[in-house]
Design an enzyme around this catalytic site. Sequence first.
Site, mmCIF file in Angstrom:
data_model
loop_
_atom_site.group_PDB
_atom_site.id
_atom_site.type_symbol
_atom_site.label_atom_id
_atom_site.label_comp_id
_atom_site.label_asym_id
_atom_site.label_seq_id
_atom_site.Cartn_x
_atom_site.Cartn_y
_atom_site.Cartn_z
ATOM 1 N N GLY A 245 0.828 -1.198 0.000
ATOM 2 C CA GLY A 245 0.000 0.000 0.000
ATOM 3 C C GLY A 245 0.861 1.245 0.000
ATOM 4 N N SER A 246 0.329 2.313 0.530
ATOM 5 C CA SER A 246 1.009 3.604 0.459
ATOM 6 C C SER A 246 2.183 3.665 1.433
ATOM 7 C CB SER A 246 0.022 4.727 0.779
ATOM 8 O OG SER A 246 -0.298 4.726 2.157
ATOM 9 N N THR A 247 3.107 4.557 1.129
ATOM 10 C CA THR A 247 4.255 4.758 2.000
ATOM 11 C C THR A 247 3.827 5.278 3.364
ATOM 12 O OG1 THR A 247 5.638 5.201 0.075
ATOM 13 C CG2 THR A 247 6.478 5.939 2.202
ATOM 14 N N GLY A 250 2.409 2.361 5.288
ATOM 15 C CA GLY A 250 3.508 1.460 5.602
ATOM 16 C C GLY A 250 4.357 1.968 6.748
ATOM 17 N N GLU A 268 5.639 -3.401 1.122
ATOM 18 C CA GLU A 268 5.754 -3.012 -0.287
ATOM 19 C C GLU A 268 4.990 -1.698 -0.423
ATOM 20 O OE1 GLU A 268 4.446 -4.293 -4.809
ATOM 21 O OE2 GLU A 268 3.790 -5.513 -3.114
ATOM 22 N N CYS A 303 1.020 -0.202 -8.871
ATOM 23 C CA CYS A 303 2.157 0.270 -8.066
ATOM 24 C C CYS A 303 3.291 0.775 -8.951
ATOM 25 C CB CYS A 303 2.676 -0.861 -7.184
ATOM 26 S SG CYS A 303 1.473 -1.552 -6.037
#
Length: 339
Positions: A245-247, A250, A268, A303
């Site tokens: 998913g998104s930074t 994460g 990821e 992604c």
Amino acid sequence: MTAARTRADWQRQAEGLHIPDQAFIDGRYVDAASGARYACISPIDGRVLAQVVDADHLDVDRAVAAARRSFEAGHWSRAAPAQRKQVLLRLAELVERDADELALLETLDMGKPVRDARQGDLAGVLRCLRWTAEAVDKVYGEVAPTPLDTLGLITREPIGVVAAIVPWNFPLLMACWKIAPALAAGNSVVLKPSERSPLSALRLAALAAEAGVPDGVFNVLPGHGQRTGEPLALHMDVDALAFTGSTAVGRRLLQCAGQSNLKRTWLECGGKSPNLVFADAPDLDTAAQAAAAAIFYNQGEVCTAGSRLLVQRSIKDAFVARVLAYGRHMQPQHPFEPD
């Protein structure tokens, strides 16, 4: 053959489709402890597909307890590798049997063309399940190089309870990338699909049970990030966490891992890539088609979408014109349209 199905064919199947709307905990579909639900809305036309269970920390506790109990019981974690292999291969057979239904759930839930869901995503799901199943009795441990009076063995063992949090752009494929290796190794799993696209994961839970995955080994919790995902990441009895998913999310999950039991965490996170095209490219038409597909495929919800295009100045105008020409042939239509 799926390729020959018409929009009307898919529409008829959609009208008779059973939409799963409950969490799957310890081998059965259940409501949230709080009774909470939320509207699962199709991006195709804005209609409500179902009022889906909105799990919270109480449901996380129930699912993790079931996963821990099943892991310690050993029916799966200590089963012979060949047994786990056969169950996962059976799961692949069931996914293939119901591939049209799963593709349709995917399309209704997140909007991608049903052709892509059926021929792309479901094909990838089957490859993942079958490859991982076959790896169960083929990926060996190692004997470390040591002095003659020392023996060093490297073994592959299940870690325990694995939480998996996946996004909405490839819901079932991303889920299988995480749960298939975890199950193959003998772990118990709690899967949290995106609140935007939980339906195929909830259907997969029933197929896993039908395939012979023991109760409690595979659990699915639909719900929102702060209500469901964060309690999973903070849970002291979750041994490992896998996330795509998104930074920003994460980073938060990594903090949760550190604040709890330092659970092993795989992230990821978001990141996109440029396409580079130079004047000596042997086929500019092929390059332009690839550049268009890299950003427009799956509505650009990828992604690794090619969101930047770096082109040598001498061919810029001609190349951009080619990309635009391909883009004009990739216009939105109803996702049940086969072409």
